[in-house]
Design a protein around this motif. Structure first.
Motif, mmCIF file in Angstrom:
data_model
loop_
_atom_site.group_PDB
_atom_site.id
_atom_site.type_symbol
_atom_site.label_atom_id
_atom_site.label_comp_id
_atom_site.label_asym_id
_atom_site.label_seq_id
_atom_site.Cartn_x
_atom_site.Cartn_y
_atom_site.Cartn_z
ATOM 1 N N ASN A 26 0.826 -1.219 0.000
ATOM 2 C CA ASN A 26 0.000 0.000 0.000
ATOM 3 C C ASN A 26 0.855 1.261 0.000
ATOM 4 O OD1 ASN A 26 -2.442 -1.303 -0.104
ATOM 5 N ND2 ASN A 26 -2.709 -1.330 2.110
ATOM 6 N N LEU A 27 1.941 1.227 0.733
ATOM 7 C CA LEU A 27 2.851 2.370 0.735
ATOM 8 C C LEU A 27 3.477 2.549 -0.647
ATOM 9 C CD1 LEU A 27 4.119 4.585 2.455
ATOM 10 C CD2 LEU A 27 5.906 2.968 3.090
ATOM 11 N N GLY A 28 3.835 1.442 -1.291
ATOM 12 C CA GLY A 28 4.376 1.501 -2.652
ATOM 13 C C GLY A 28 3.374 2.071 -3.641
ATOM 14 N N VAL A 29 2.130 1.685 -3.532
ATOM 15 C CA VAL A 29 1.080 2.211 -4.413
ATOM 16 C C VAL A 29 0.929 3.716 -4.204
ATOM 17 C CG1 VAL A 29 -1.415 2.205 -4.824
ATOM 18 C CG2 VAL A 29 -0.172 0.044 -4.659
ATOM 19 N N GLU A 30 0.967 4.145 -2.953
ATOM 20 C CA GLU A 30 0.849 5.574 -2.647
ATOM 21 C C GLU A 30 2.015 6.350 -3.272
ATOM 22 O OE1 GLU A 30 -1.217 8.751 -1.011
ATOM 23 O OE2 GLU A 30 -1.824 6.666 -0.961
ATOM 24 N N ILE A 31 3.213 5.848 -3.118
ATOM 25 C CA ILE A 31 4.397 6.507 -3.698
ATOM 26 C C ILE A 31 4.324 6.492 -5.221
ATOM 27 C CG2 ILE A 31 6.912 6.325 -3.962
ATOM 28 C CD1 ILE A 31 6.946 5.341 -1.023
ATOM 29 N N TYR A 32 3.915 5.367 -5.806
ATOM 30 C CA TYR A 32 3.802 5.264 -7.260
ATOM 31 C C TYR A 32 2.807 6.294 -7.800
ATOM 32 C CZ TYR A 32 2.828 3.348 -11.877
ATOM 33 O OH TYR A 32 2.653 3.197 -13.226
ATOM 34 N N ASN A 33 1.664 6.422 -7.150
ATOM 35 C CA ASN A 33 0.650 7.390 -7.594
ATOM 36 C C ASN A 33 1.171 8.822 -7.538
ATOM 37 O OD1 ASN A 33 -1.304 5.508 -8.233
ATOM 38 N ND2 ASN A 33 -2.207 5.556 -6.190
ATOM 39 N N ILE A 34 1.965 9.129 -6.530
ATOM 40 C CA ILE A 34 2.496 10.484 -6.403
ATOM 41 C C ILE A 34 3.581 10.739 -7.443
ATOM 42 C CG2 ILE A 34 3.827 12.038 -4.917
ATOM 43 C CD1 ILE A 34 2.349 10.764 -2.529
ATOM 44 N N VAL A 35 4.532 9.802 -7.586
ATOM 45 C CA VAL A 35 5.707 10.032 -8.431
ATOM 46 C C VAL A 35 5.397 9.843 -9.916
ATOM 47 C CG1 VAL A 35 8.034 9.196 -8.965
ATOM 48 C CG2 VAL A 35 7.308 9.447 -6.586
ATOM 49 N N PHE A 36 4.778 8.729 -10.272
ATOM 50 C CA PHE A 36 4.630 8.394 -11.678
ATOM 51 C C PHE A 36 3.310 8.829 -12.297
ATOM 52 C CE2 PHE A 36 7.711 5.225 -10.123
ATOM 53 C CZ PHE A 36 8.786 5.600 -10.919
ATOM 54 N N GLY A 41 1.451 11.369 -11.083
ATOM 55 C CA GLY A 41 1.236 12.789 -10.843
ATOM 56 C C GLY A 41 -0.017 13.083 -10.047
ATOM 57 N N GLN A 42 -0.547 12.072 -9.376
ATOM 58 C CA GLN A 42 -1.755 12.265 -8.573
ATOM 59 C C GLN A 42 -1.354 12.703 -7.169
ATOM 60 O OE1 GLN A 42 -3.734 8.506 -8.607
ATOM 61 N NE2 GLN A 42 -4.590 8.793 -10.640
ATOM 62 N N LEU A 43 -1.470 13.974 -6.918
ATOM 63 C CA LEU A 43 -1.175 14.459 -5.580
ATOM 64 C C LEU A 43 -2.430 14.329 -4.723
ATOM 65 C CD1 LEU A 43 0.926 17.638 -6.362
ATOM 66 C CD2 LEU A 43 1.721 15.456 -5.470
ATOM 67 N N THR A 47 -4.963 14.760 -1.546
ATOM 68 C CA THR A 47 -5.235 15.856 -0.618
ATOM 69 C C THR A 47 -4.510 15.548 0.694
ATOM 70 O OG1 THR A 47 -7.205 14.787 0.292
ATOM 71 C CG2 THR A 47 -7.515 16.229 -1.633
ATOM 72 N N THR A 48 -4.319 16.555 1.474
ATOM 73 C CA THR A 48 -3.620 16.356 2.748
ATOM 74 C C THR A 48 -4.355 15.338 3.612
ATOM 75 O OG1 THR A 48 -2.829 18.630 2.642
ATOM 76 C CG2 THR A 48 -2.736 17.549 4.777
ATOM 77 N N GLU A 49 -5.657 15.417 3.609
ATOM 78 C CA GLU A 49 -6.457 14.494 4.418
ATOM 79 C C GLU A 49 -6.287 13.053 3.945
ATOM 80 O OE1 GLU A 49 -11.131 13.716 5.419
ATOM 81 O OE2 GLU A 49 -10.456 15.767 5.102
ATOM 82 N N ASP A 50 -6.331 12.832 2.626
ATOM 83 C CA ASP A 50 -6.148 11.475 2.098
ATOM 84 C C ASP A 50 -4.744 10.956 2.383
ATOM 85 O OD1 ASP A 50 -8.723 11.393 1.127
ATOM 86 O OD2 ASP A 50 -8.164 12.031 -0.897
ATOM 87 N N PHE A 51 -3.750 11.814 2.211
ATOM 88 C CA PHE A 51 -2.367 11.412 2.452
ATOM 89 C C PHE A 51 -2.178 11.020 3.918
ATOM 90 C CE2 PHE A 51 2.096 12.325 3.441
ATOM 91 C CZ PHE A 51 2.709 11.480 2.531
ATOM 92 N N LEU A 52 -2.655 11.862 4.846
ATOM 93 C CA LEU A 52 -2.543 11.531 6.265
ATOM 94 C C LEU A 52 -3.282 10.248 6.602
ATOM 95 C CD1 LEU A 52 -2.862 14.959 8.119
ATOM 96 C CD2 LEU A 52 -0.908 13.421 8.104
ATOM 97 N N HIS A 53 -4.456 10.082 6.018
ATOM 98 C CA HIS A 53 -5.242 8.874 6.261
ATOM 99 C C HIS A 53 -4.453 7.634 5.858
ATOM 100 C CE1 HIS A 53 -8.557 6.132 6.560
ATOM 101 N NE2 HIS A 53 -8.587 5.920 5.273
ATOM 102 N N ASN A 54 -3.858 7.649 4.664
ATOM 103 C CA ASN A 54 -3.129 6.482 4.173
ATOM 104 C C ASN A 54 -1.836 6.237 4.939
ATOM 105 O OD1 ASN A 54 -5.116 6.099 2.260
ATOM 106 N ND2 ASN A 54 -4.025 7.212 0.676
#
Length: 129
Positions: free
Chosen positions: A31-41, A43-45, A47-54
């Motif tokens: 799940n952490l890898g998916v989160e990083i992949y979505n941000i880096v590759f 370009g899906q940033l 929201t702060t709330e979603d990021f903190l939640h994950n």
């Protein structure tokens, strides 16, 4: 004979707990890898709330894995502390819900301070490092 059966059951339960911890750890890292992949590759940033939640969900999961591997009062209290703190940070409940969460945290700290011997807590915390 009875003691032998108890030892076998204890060994089986230990293996199952470790397997559950490993499986949980694999899912959390995924799940952490998916989160990083979505941000880096992608370009899906988020929201702060979603990021903190994950991210805080991963943190609670990692504490849970640590508790499964070494189930001590100190580890159990740490898991509860992280989980309740995550809930307080993420949730946007009414003030009463926040107050209940804060009271729960205060209760955990009181248990840690007054019901667990200081010597036992130091031994457990030194094993975690």
């Amino acid at each position: 004979m009875h003691a032998k059966v108890e030892r076998i059951i204890h060994k089986i339960l230990t293996v199952v707990e470790i397997a559950l911890a490993v499986l949980t750890l694999v899912v959390l890292v995924g799940n952490l890898g998916v989160e990083i992949y979505n941000i880096v590759f992608c370009g899906q940033l988020p929201t702060t709330e979603d990021f903190l939640h994950n991210i805080l969900a991963v943190a609670v999961g990692l504490e849970f894995v640590r508790m499964l591997v070494d189930m001590t009062p100190a580890n159990i209290l740490e898991v509860l502390t992280v989980a309740i703190a995550r809930h307080i940070i993420i949730s946007h409940e009414d003030p009463l819900g926040l107050l209940v969460g804060i009271v729960c945290l205060a209760g955990i700290f009181a248990v840690r301070r007054f019901l667990i011997r200081h010597k036992d807590m130091q031994v457990e915390l030194s094993k975690a490092d």
